[in-house]
Design a protein around this motif. Sequence first.
Motif, PDB file in Angstrom:
ATOM      1  N   LEU A 248       6.311  87.870  82.301  1.00  0.00           N
ATOM      2  CA  LEU A 248       6.999  88.465  81.161  1.00  0.00           C
ATOM      3  C   LEU A 248       6.715  89.962  81.148  1.00  0.00           C
ATOM      4  N   PHE A 249       7.774  90.761  81.001  1.00  0.00           N
ATOM      5  CA  PHE A 249       7.652  92.216  80.868  1.00  0.00           C
ATOM      6  C   PHE A 249       8.118  92.582  79.473  1.00  0.00           C
ATOM      7  N   THR A 250       7.284  93.299  78.716  1.00  0.00           N
ATOM      8  CA  THR A 250       7.646  93.650  77.351  1.00  0.00           C
ATOM      9  C   THR A 250       7.769  95.163  77.201  1.00  0.00           C
ATOM     10  N   VAL A 251       8.622  95.570  76.261  1.00  0.00           N
ATOM     11  CA  VAL A 251       8.902  96.983  76.023  1.00  0.00           C
ATOM     12  C   VAL A 251       8.827  97.242  74.522  1.00  0.00           C
ATOM     13  N   GLU A 252       7.997  98.214  74.138  1.00  0.00           N
ATOM     14  CA  GLU A 252       7.886  98.601  72.740  1.00  0.00           C
ATOM     15  C   GLU A 252       9.016  99.559  72.372  1.00  0.00           C
ATOM     16  N   PRO A 253       9.377  99.636  71.083  1.00  0.00           N
ATOM     17  CA  PRO A 253      10.380 100.614  70.656  1.00  0.00           C
ATOM     18  C   PRO A 253       9.978 102.027  71.084  1.00  0.00           C
ATOM     19  N   GLY A 254      10.975 102.831  71.452  1.00  0.00           N
ATOM     20  CA  GLY A 254      10.732 104.206  71.862  1.00  0.00           C
ATOM     21  C   GLY A 254      10.303 104.361  73.303  1.00  0.00           C
ATOM     22  N   SER A 255      10.227 103.264  74.052  1.00  0.00           N
ATOM     23  CA  SER A 255       9.771 103.299  75.447  1.00  0.00           C
ATOM     24  C   SER A 255      10.958 103.185  76.394  1.00  0.00           C
TER      25      SER A 255
END
Length: 125
Positions: free
Chosen positions: A83-90
């Motif tokens: 799983l690859f996750t991305v935070e807001p603004g990234s």
Amino acid sequence: MGYRVVDTDAVEPAPDRPCEQRALSEEGGLTQMAVNRFVAEPGEQIPLAYHYHDDQEEAFYVLSGTLHVETPDETYEVGPNHLFTVEPGSPQRAFNPEDADSAVDVVAVGAPPSEGDAHAYEPEQ
């Protein structure tokens, strides 16, 4: 209570996308998250282009193949069952490189669902 089973292969792919995209949220009766299944052949990009979101978190679960995710600092290679996750603004750009051996099959989840939250990102040369 409400339950649904969605055959993702039965959902029609979205037209005019750089890879196969099947929007699953509506079929699943979901209103608090966006769920999509992407199949990208070698050389194809997963929508959207290089971008970031103001409020939306994103998660990419790789079913098969290797997903490449370009960020300003590095390019990640994400294999099956990861799983690859991305935070807001990234900023990020997900793709399957031209020299890949096979397609990449990914389930992507974004929450909260939002229109107009994605912004193009232009990396410095």
